[in-house]
Motif scaffolding. Sequence first.
Motif, short mmCIF file in Angstrom:
data_model
loop_
_atom_site.label_atom_id
_atom_site.label_comp_id
_atom_site.label_asym_id
_atom_site.label_seq_id
_atom_site.Cartn_x
_atom_site.Cartn_y
_atom_site.Cartn_z
N ALA A 75 34.62 49.80 33.08
CA ALA A 75 36.01 49.67 32.62
C ALA A 75 36.23 48.40 31.80
O ALA A 75 36.85 48.45 30.74
CB ALA A 75 36.97 49.70 33.81
N MET A 76 35.71 47.28 32.26
CA MET A 76 35.89 46.02 31.53
C MET A 76 35.15 46.07 30.20
O MET A 76 35.69 45.66 29.17
CB MET A 76 35.44 44.83 32.36
CG MET A 76 35.65 43.49 31.65
SD MET A 76 37.37 43.16 31.21
CE MET A 76 37.96 42.46 32.71
N ASP A 77 33.91 46.56 30.22
CA ASP A 77 33.14 46.68 28.97
C ASP A 77 33.88 47.55 27.97
O ASP A 77 33.95 47.21 26.78
CB ASP A 77 31.76 47.30 29.24
CG ASP A 77 30.85 46.40 30.06
OD1 ASP A 77 31.12 45.18 30.15
OD2 ASP A 77 29.88 46.93 30.64
N GLU B 93 41.46 43.37 40.56
CA GLU B 93 40.18 43.38 41.28
C GLU B 93 40.31 44.14 42.59
O GLU B 93 41.40 44.25 43.16
CB GLU B 93 39.73 41.94 41.55
CG GLU B 93 39.44 41.17 40.28
CD GLU B 93 39.02 39.74 40.55
OE1 GLU B 93 39.16 39.25 41.71
OE2 GLU B 93 38.55 39.09 39.60
N ASN B 94 39.20 44.64 43.04
CA ASN B 94 39.14 45.28 44.36
C ASN B 94 39.34 44.22 45.44
O ASN B 94 38.86 43.09 45.32
CB ASN B 94 37.77 45.94 44.57
CG ASN B 94 37.62 47.23 43.81
OD1 ASN B 94 38.32 48.19 44.11
ND2 ASN B 94 36.73 47.26 42.84
N GLY C 164 36.45 41.66 44.82
CA GLY C 164 36.30 40.79 43.65
C GLY C 164 35.80 41.48 42.40
O GLY C 164 35.88 40.94 41.31
N SER C 165 35.28 42.71 42.53
CA SER C 165 34.83 43.44 41.34
C SER C 165 36.05 44.09 40.66
O SER C 165 37.10 44.26 41.26
CB SER C 165 33.79 44.51 41.71
OG SER C 165 34.38 45.50 42.54
N LEU D 69 39.83 52.50 34.62
CA LEU D 69 39.53 52.45 36.05
C LEU D 69 38.03 52.54 36.28
O LEU D 69 37.36 53.39 35.70
CB LEU D 69 40.21 53.64 36.76
CG LEU D 69 39.75 53.95 38.18
CD1 LEU D 69 40.28 52.91 39.16
CD2 LEU D 69 40.20 55.35 38.60
N ASN D 70 37.52 51.69 37.15
CA ASN D 70 36.15 51.85 37.62
C ASN D 70 36.21 52.81 38.80
O ASN D 70 36.32 52.40 39.96
CB ASN D 70 35.55 50.50 38.03
CG ASN D 70 35.04 49.72 36.86
OD1 ASN D 70 34.59 50.31 35.87
ND2 ASN D 70 35.12 48.41 36.93
#
Length: 157
Positions: free
Chosen positions: A14-16, A35-36, A45-46, A62-63
């Motif tokens: 998601a961030m990429d 973050e989770n 923290g992810s 969303l991851n």
Amino acid sequence: MKDVTTFLWFDGKAMDAAEHYTSIFEDGKILEVTENGSAGPGEPGSVLTVDFELAGRRYIALNGGSGNAFNTSVSLMVHCDTAEEVDYFWERLSEGGEKGPCGWLKDKFGLSWQVTPTLMFELQKDPNQVKAQAVVAAMLRMGKLDPAELQAAFDAA
């Protein structure tokens, strides 16, 4: 009126993806990263979600994990006013992905895009259906859409 936000499911990227998309669009920006926590679903923290904006529209990446791949039944369309814009978005969005027919491509994350000159829609709406259909026929023969070729097909019909 309620907002409608496009929600995109990625498998850990998601961030990429948000960073990639916001680097392509001049006004693209990341708005917020969530973050989770200890409840998950990912490691504390992810990155869970990334809110970002492209061309004034909000998206959420969303991851969500594996098992939900993108397909061509949904795509994002980039309306381009010039051939230079078509070239830019066609090349940047298809980097590491797959170029397809009729202005469609899949980016390196598997998301489908349509890079489309606004001229094409104007020509297709012409009341002269012979000319309008000549534009459609020309489009169907192209990968990346070329506004000059679309105009030439219209003019020649």
